[in-house]
Each structure stands twice: as C-alpha cells, then as structure tokens.
Design an enzyme around this catalytic site. Sequence first.
Site, PDB file in Angstrom:
ATOM      1  N   LEU A  88       9.357   5.693   3.297  1.00  0.00           N
ATOM      2  CA  LEU A  88       8.745   5.574   1.970  1.00  0.00           C
ATOM      3  C   LEU A  88       8.153   6.893   1.482  1.00  0.00           C
ATOM      4  O   LEU A  88       7.432   7.567   2.200  1.00  0.00           O
ATOM      5  CB  LEU A  88       7.633   4.513   2.033  1.00  0.00           C
ATOM      6  CG  LEU A  88       6.811   4.310   0.762  1.00  0.00           C
ATOM      7  CD1 LEU A  88       7.677   3.775  -0.368  1.00  0.00           C
ATOM      8  CD2 LEU A  88       5.641   3.372   1.019  1.00  0.00           C
ATOM      9  N   GLN A 139      12.762  -6.444  -3.347  1.00  0.00           N
ATOM     10  CA  GLN A 139      12.461  -5.246  -4.117  1.00  0.00           C
ATOM     11  C   GLN A 139      13.071  -4.001  -3.482  1.00  0.00           C
ATOM     12  O   GLN A 139      12.975  -3.802  -2.278  1.00  0.00           O
ATOM     13  CB  GLN A 139      10.949  -5.054  -4.207  1.00  0.00           C
ATOM     14  CG  GLN A 139      10.567  -3.792  -4.968  1.00  0.00           C
ATOM     15  CD  GLN A 139       9.096  -3.794  -5.350  1.00  0.00           C
ATOM     16  OE1 GLN A 139       8.231  -3.452  -4.552  1.00  0.00           O
ATOM     17  NE2 GLN A 139       8.810  -4.213  -6.566  1.00  0.00           N
ATOM     18  N   GLU A 182       5.062   5.698  -4.541  1.00  0.00           N
ATOM     19  CA  GLU A 182       5.092   5.701  -6.001  1.00  0.00           C
ATOM     20  C   GLU A 182       3.939   6.544  -6.552  1.00  0.00           C
ATOM     21  O   GLU A 182       3.996   7.050  -7.669  1.00  0.00           O
ATOM     22  CB  GLU A 182       4.953   4.245  -6.473  1.00  0.00           C
ATOM     23  CG  GLU A 182       5.080   4.063  -7.954  1.00  0.00           C
ATOM     24  CD  GLU A 182       5.201   2.588  -8.322  1.00  0.00           C
ATOM     25  OE1 GLU A 182       5.774   1.817  -7.534  1.00  0.00           O
ATOM     26  OE2 GLU A 182       4.718   2.215  -9.390  1.00  0.00           O
ATOM     27  N   PHE A 204      -0.122   3.839 -11.752  1.00  0.00           N
ATOM     28  CA  PHE A 204       0.984   3.322 -10.951  1.00  0.00           C
ATOM     29  C   PHE A 204       1.959   2.597 -11.862  1.00  0.00           C
ATOM     30  O   PHE A 204       1.594   2.139 -12.942  1.00  0.00           O
ATOM     31  CB  PHE A 204       0.458   2.352  -9.879  1.00  0.00           C
ATOM     32  CG  PHE A 204       0.754   2.807  -8.471  1.00  0.00           C
ATOM     33  CD1 PHE A 204       0.052   3.836  -7.895  1.00  0.00           C
ATOM     34  CD2 PHE A 204       1.761   2.194  -7.718  1.00  0.00           C
ATOM     35  CE1 PHE A 204       0.325   4.260  -6.601  1.00  0.00           C
ATOM     36  CE2 PHE A 204       2.052   2.615  -6.429  1.00  0.00           C
ATOM     37  CZ  PHE A 204       1.326   3.651  -5.865  1.00  0.00           C
ATOM     38  N   HIS A 242      12.548  -2.628   0.182  1.00  0.00           N
ATOM     39  CA  HIS A 242      11.128  -2.307   0.364  1.00  0.00           C
ATOM     40  C   HIS A 242      10.220  -3.511   0.503  1.00  0.00           C
ATOM     41  O   HIS A 242       9.199  -3.453   1.188  1.00  0.00           O
ATOM     42  CB  HIS A 242      10.669  -1.473  -0.826  1.00  0.00           C
ATOM     43  CG  HIS A 242       9.227  -1.085  -0.786  1.00  0.00           C
ATOM     44  ND1 HIS A 242       8.705  -0.259   0.193  1.00  0.00           N
ATOM     45  CD2 HIS A 242       8.176  -1.399  -1.591  1.00  0.00           C
ATOM     46  CE1 HIS A 242       7.408  -0.074  -0.030  1.00  0.00           C
ATOM     47  NE2 HIS A 242       7.053  -0.776  -1.093  1.00  0.00           N
TER      48      HIS A 242
END
Lengths: 521, 565
Positions: B243, B231, B246, B117, B345
């Site tokens: 979303l 963010q 990631e 990540f 976010h």
Amino acid sequence: MGIKVEKTVEFRISRFDPEQNKHYASTFKVPIRKGTTLLDALLYIKDNFDDSLTFRHSCRMGICGSCGINVNGQPMLACYTQVLDLGADSLLLEPLSNFQVIKDLVVDIEPFFDTYKRIKTFLIKPEQEFKKTDEFAQSPQDLKKYWDLTLCIKCSICNSACPAAIDAKFLGPSSLTATYRFISDSRDQGLDERLKPMADNVWLCTQCNSCTMFCPKKLPCANAILDDHSLLVEAGNIPRTVKDVLESVYKYHNPMGTHQSRRMEWAKDLDVKTFPTVAKADVLLFVCCSNAFDPRNQEIARGMVSILNRLGVDFATLGAEEWCCGDHMLRLGEKGLFEELSAHNVSMFEKLNVKKIVTISPHCYNTFKNDKPYSDAKLNVQHYTQFIAEAIEQGRLKLPNTVKRRIAYHDPCFLGKRNDVYDAPRNVLRSVNGVELVEMKRTRQNSFCCGGGAGRVWTEEADPDKRPCVSRVKEALELGVENIAAACPFCITTLEDAVKVLDVESKISIKDILEVMKEAA
Amino acid sequence: MEKYSHDLIIVGAGLAGLRAAVAAAEVNSKLDIAVLSKHHPLRSHSVCAQGGTGAVMREKDSYDLHAYDTVKGADFLADQDAVEFFVRQVPREIVLTEHWGCPWSRNAEGKIDQRPFGGHTFPRACFAADMTGFLEMHAIYGKATSYNNIKFYDEWFVTSLIVEDKAAVGLTAIEMKTGEIQAFRAKSIIMATGGHERIYEFTTFSHSTTGDGMAMAYRAGAPLEDMEFVQFHPTGLVPSGVLITEGARGEGGYLLNANGERFMKKYAPEKIELGPRDVVSRAEQTEILEGRGLQGPYGPYIALDLRHLGEERINLRLPLIRDVAIKLGGVDPVKEPIPIRPAAHYSMGGIKANVKTETPIAGLYAAGECSCISVHGANRLGTNSTAECLVFGAVAGEEAAKHASSSSLHEVPQEKLSAEENRIHEIVSRNGNERAPAIRDEMRRIMKEEVWIYRNGPQLETALKEIRQLKNRFRSVRIEDKGKPFNTGLLETLQLDFMLDLAEVTIACALPRAESRGAHSRTDYPKRDDQNWLKHTLAYCTGDGPRLEYMPVTITRWPPVARTY
C-alpha cells in the site's frame, strides 16, 4: 513478469525439527531478480522445494515485525532486505539469537513480549484527567521529542543482538526504549512509576550499540537507554555498585579509587615524558585509567611504550593531569560528571597545544571523537591500532621475534561497532610473525560485546552464565585458539574474569594486541 | 483434545479485535475474555493502515457531512442508520486512543491534525504521519495488555466455529507451537479476522490476512453480505502491491499517465486525485487499457508524483511511504514518481451483522473488515476502515460482554470435535498429487483475469466454473510436512481452503448483479440500477455452493442520486 534473473544465490538454512530434536542444514539455490527480498526467496523455497521450511512473515513491508532472522550472522527483517543488496552468492540463514528455537527459523518470542508486562505501555496521568472528552494538547515540537521512539515494530531484533539480554532480568532495548518514549511524552506524568521496573537492571546495558545498529526502523535505542540511566542518576535511584564507581571518579577523577599522584607509577622505570614537564611532544599518549592503575593492565601501557620507543616517536602523557575521559561515566548517565572531566581534559589539550592524540583504550578514542565537548574541539585522535597499523603499512615497524600461536581477535564495541575500526587491529596482529589469526563466529559488526561497557566492568554481579564475557570465551574455546586478543583494557578485564570463572586458564589466555607485539619485539 | 472455557472469545487481534477486548474488559472486570490470534497481535494486518481515521473533530465539519460523504461514497448501498450511528462514535474513539498514548500528528495549536482524503468534503482524516493503523494498534495493544481479565492466545489458529441450535457455543483451534487441536467453549464469540483480498495476487494485504473468520462463519451458517464488492486501491506499489497511502494524494500528490497528464481531471473534474477509490481505480485501469499507462518491467503502470511536495513535507507527513518506496520499489519519491497501479485492498462485504454487530447466529458477533454492517455499501471511503474497526470493535466488545453476562456456557458435543480433528487429520495425511501453492496461484490468476476492476457475465461464469474445478483439485492436495509443531504447510493449506470458498462466494454474488455500483463495475451493465439492485446480497453456504438471497437497503435521509465528483 519478464524481469531477468540477475544471479542464483545459495541459501544455507539452519533447520530444527522439534519432534526429532534434530538440528540440520538445508541448501537451496534461488534465482534472484532485482527486487527479490529475502522473504520472497524463502517463499520461493517453500513453494517450490520444501513446504516444511518454517518461518514467520506477514506484512512484507517492514511494519509487522514478524520476519526477523540472522543472515550471515546479522539480524534483519527478511521482507525489508533485498538479496542483491547483500552482495553475496551464498547466504547463511539462522534463527534470531537469544531465543529458544521452536522450528527452523521460528523462535519463541514470548520472553521478549513478557518484558512489556513489566512496564506500563500507556499514558499515566491522574485519573480525573481521563474524564476529559477531548484530546490532551501537545505541540508538534513536543511530539517530535519522542516521535522516533514510537516507531518500534517489536521485531525483537534488538534483543537478539543484545549482550545484556542473555540475562532475563534485563528489560531489553525495546522495553527500555518504550519506557523512555513515555517519559519523553509531554502528556505523561508517570516518571517515578516508570523508573521503578528498570532501576535494578538497566545497568546491565553495556552501550555496545548493537540495538541501534541493527534496528530496522533506526530507533536510537542505545541513546534512549543512556537517557534512562541519566534519569535514574538524577533521581538518585542507583545501585551501590554504580554509586561506588561514580563516587570514586568524583573524588579521584578516575574510577579506580587511587590518588591521581600515582597515575604514572606504571611507567616508573620507563622514562616516559609528561606534560607540562616537557613543553611539547609530537604525540600525546592518552593512557586510560585502567591501564594506568590496574596492575594487570599496566602491562598494556608498558607494551605501548616499547612500541612507541621502537618507532622513535616523540611522545608524552598528561601525567597526573590525565583525568578519566568520562566515556563510562557519560554512558552510566552521569552527564554532569562527564562535563567536568571532559572540560578538564579539553582545557589541557588546548593549553598544551596538543597536535595529535593516541589512545590506548577505545573508550577514550570514542568519546574524543563523538561526544561534545571533545568532538567540538576537533581533536586529531587515533586509537593505537590505527597508529601502529599506519607505521606497519609504511614499513616503519618490523618486529624481530616469532610468536607461533593461534589467536582469535575480539572486536571491542567502542572500536568496531561504534567507530567502524575493524581492519587496523587485524592488520597489526597479522604483522606479527607466526600469528595465525582466527575469526570467531560472531565477528566485526556482528561481534558480541564482552560485557564491560558503560561501567559494567566494575559493577558485574550477574551469575556467570549470564555474563556476556563467559559466552564470548566459550565461543573462542570452540575454535581451539590459545589466545583471545583484544585492543581494549576493559575487554581484557572481563574476558580474563570469564577465563577464571570457567576455569580454563590452562587452555586459553587473554592478551591485548600490545602484549602480543611486546612478545615479538 | 483439551477443553478451554471463557465467557467471551475474540478471534483476531487487529484493531477491531483489540478494541473489542478493551471494551469488554471495561464493561465487566470479572468477565473472562480470551483473544485468539494466529499470530502475535502486533503482526495483524491493521498495522499496515496508513493514511488516517476519519472523524468529525472540528466545528466546520458535521456528522451529516461525514455521513453523506460515506453514503455517497458507498454508491447508496450503505445502511444509513448504521452510517449515522457510526459517524457519531468515531470522535470518541480518536480521543480514547489519544488518551492511551497514540501519537497523533498535531496542528500548531497542539490539537490532532487532519488531512484531506478521497471522497470526503472536509479534511477529517486524523493521522499519525503515515502509520496511523500501526500507531493505533500499538496504543490499543498497550492498553489491552493492562487488563488482568484478558488472556491472549497468540499463535493459535482457529479452524472452525461450533454452532448448536443456531447459537455459537465454541470453536476449535490449533495451538501452533505444539500442533495440537483444542476445543474452546464460550458464551459469546466475536469474529474480528479481517478481509479476504489474499484471493488476489496484486493486493495491499499482508500474507496472512486470508479471510478465515468470514469463511468459518459462512460454513457455520452465517450469511455473507455484499461479497461482490471488493475495493481496489488506486495506489498499490509495483511490483509487490504494498500500500501507498491515499494520504499521499491527500497531501497533494498527482497521478500521471504516460503523457504526463493529470488524467483524473477528466474523470473527477472537481475532486481530481481525491475522488473516491472506485472512481480513481477505474480511471487508472481505463488509462492502462487505452494504452496510456507507463511501461515498466512489470507491465503497465501509473505514476504517483510527490516531488512537488518537497523533501521536508514528505519526511514529516509520509516517512513510511518514502522508506517503502525506496526499499521495495527502488525509487525515492523525493526524486522520482512512484510506480503504482490498482491493487485489491478491502472487502466491503463480510459476515452480515447489524448495528449492534450481532450476526444471525446467537452469541456470534462480527466487527471490522470481516463484517458487513453495512456502513461502506458498494465502496468504502478511505479513513473509514480504521474508524469502523474502532467503533464497531467497541460495540462488539460491549454487546458480546452483555450477552455473555446473561447467558451460560453450552456443552460442545464430542462428535463435532472429533469431526474437526478428523477433517484436519485427513488433510495432513492425504497422498494426492496436487500442491497448495499451485492451486493458490491458479486461484489468483482467475481472480485477476476474470474478477478484477471491470467484470462481465461471461468472465464471471468462467471464473465460477474454474474456481469450482480448483475446489475439486484441492481435495487431492498433498502436504509434505507431516510434523505437528508449527506446521505452516498445513496452516497455509487450511487458509487456501477458506480462500477458495470466499473466492467462490465473491464470484457467485457478482454474477447476478446486473448493474455497476461502487466497486462492482460490469462492462455488460455499465449503469447503476436502483430499480432492481438497490439491495444487499446475502450468500448462505450449502453443499452446492452459495445460495443467494437479497435484503433491502436502509435509507433514512438520503435517497440515491447521481454520483459525480
């Protein structure tokens, strides 16, 4: 942003004002662009036309389960449905079925979540195992066995579409699927404990498949419930009513408790040929135990013979060698018994080199098409409505008499929902002179099960107001029709029971399509 | 008005709230615990968390590595004592949720699998495909409902926190089904109500996550900390902002500009697509501003290309993303790139709380996104939010339970209840000429145009002025629905009221911070300024808007250094 309006869609919304206890409807016209979801449209209405329009919503990505509604009779997530995909210029939006309405599209989902309190929604293991400070091992293959069943978002759409859920005793598709999810989890050791809460109610499931059809996450709920049935059968934890049915089939190879030697009594004056008395025939007529033994439904089989004769079809039955197809037994969870029945029937088909099968019951049709070992045998099988519809289309069948009557057609689940046969039975009915075919509110894919599937036709003990057939007959009564026509012996049995229970024999009667045709012949 | 009493009340039933409930129930089976949520717990925004939960689970990883990654990701604004505590607690939480039944994805040995990540130097994101938050939520909810001493008040909308003598003593809430406003007394109260990014239009947030708890605590006297740090997630699906995890880049996805270039090589040569979110979002925004975005009907965007991962891997690791992209973006990621751009976010800021989740108001605790403890500093790393909810949810449950066990209920003064009833009644019965949706959209326009990824002084000044004008206009908002039961017109108006306060605080905190740090990027002050700004912002509610104070950052082992990826 400048993305063009594709069309304007009319939203007719069923409203409820709890303070005035008033049901009413509102209509709004909403500009629809590529990408506009039903939820976007509802928000547009709320922002621009009427801030009192009430509905639940949150994640707008199909994962929180808030926004289930009925759209043109079909339950779906508003946020996960594109308006353009519905291909309609006018949409009827209603709250989910099977729940009390609080306001507009908001229903009381507490009873739905109450079902989870009756089951255990966490791993069951001996206490000392939970003292481990690292994870329980689980292979990716073992994870895969239950993974799909973890994706339930608890939107309650399955419950809304479920005929059995009108009885609060029933745990419902979601909780039953959740139970099977834990049973299938290699980490879990709570099988016995998990079977208990469903043992007295899982049999209310008719395997109509609505839960699976409408699940926005495509969970195989109906199959999970079938597997719940199997585990209970294996554990011997089954109610007397179910046991009686299974024992009859063990003993007689039919659920009607009658000796096989009497299987052709329905046709004693009809000169129907049977294999292997005849070596071959163009069509094997698979009669179904109910049509063969139930005096009421023998009329249906006789109707079939009259049509086949009129068409000049060379046909024969298996006679006493026709064993129950096993569809109900499989869906009651008796997989071993199903194997025995299906092996016999398949071996007969092969031995007699059967080229074409026509079934009178949608249940035989369904299992022949979709369940191993039948499906592996690649049988050339049609339901009688398909067979007759073809003949009508080819101009080979003309019935002389007029039957002047308003008739509502009830879609049998194993013909419609499970096999997408919706038009053939309607076309057959329409071909009868004088028949005015009326559609019920819940129709085709959105049809409401009669409550007879998965053996329930023989085990029904629920109070009348909790029987799906009663709800169905009431729906037809509102239309003022004289007949409900179906194309399934089990629908006939359950719906006829409901007519008696409601004491409306003078207003409405139940007919198989074949009986209507016989009247016109 | 009826009065309800409980030992402990938890407001919000997402990951942090539910975890707190279980922790409190475990501390004391006699404790009377209530969970109030404006929707059913499983509708909480936590179910939208996708990619993973960061935890040190394997030998080659270490707490120090996770802690340093977090501190560096935070651009050194995180409190390092909190971070050190935090990273040590996550593995226990992973194992607990696993023991409750969470179907974590597995490696070949049957252990919980982990994926890379952004900003992490070890693949430590434990994941359950791309529905990690959803499956954690269902596992914890499944456990929470097994305790007899947890009572759930689903669809109760909390409107205010009641503080007497600097101690939280109760709250008021609307029972949505009836529309009646009721009072609750409690010895301890935990706020676990999530972030406030619905002040933006293009956001990954659920519609209902509107920062209510932050606003209520702020109004009741608790300071909000570091609210200027919002963010922006690099991959919000165009056009909705939903979303796209990631984890898609963790699995190897590329970000491409209009020239088909993997432009991240320029901005983060080592980590490329797996730089921290502030770095990647700024890079995307720069590409778009410099004309290298792709052009679509919804404006310029960036392409997230997963095609080289292959259908099998996408189906196994990213099934939700594929489905969402098809259903809501109209593209199948197996066949074409996903159109994305940065979306609001996460709020690094929140109700000021210490490592025990205690706020400056006695008896009031805060956990999850609504809190600022601060482990995320100026920029949170992916996977640390679900981790934070679990860790500090548990801490809050334990601490609040202990506090409740050793204190007694206070009387809630009648005049406070009447005042709140009057406030709500006044809003419903207004006859003004403003409509809430118009003010909401205007607020979101301001936040997008002036308080986005890049900001500067004049923009922020304009924004502050405009938001204050909106607050004035809000006083004339008219709600058409005058009914009581399930009046979502009223509830959305109350949410807007909360959001206007939070937008004002966000801007007011951003305006004086004359530096660029983490997610706060000032074009007029492009450099980080440790000399003057290595400090937390605190915003206190006053009649004239927020009053700001500052507080030092706790540095234990890692003094600030230049931040490169």
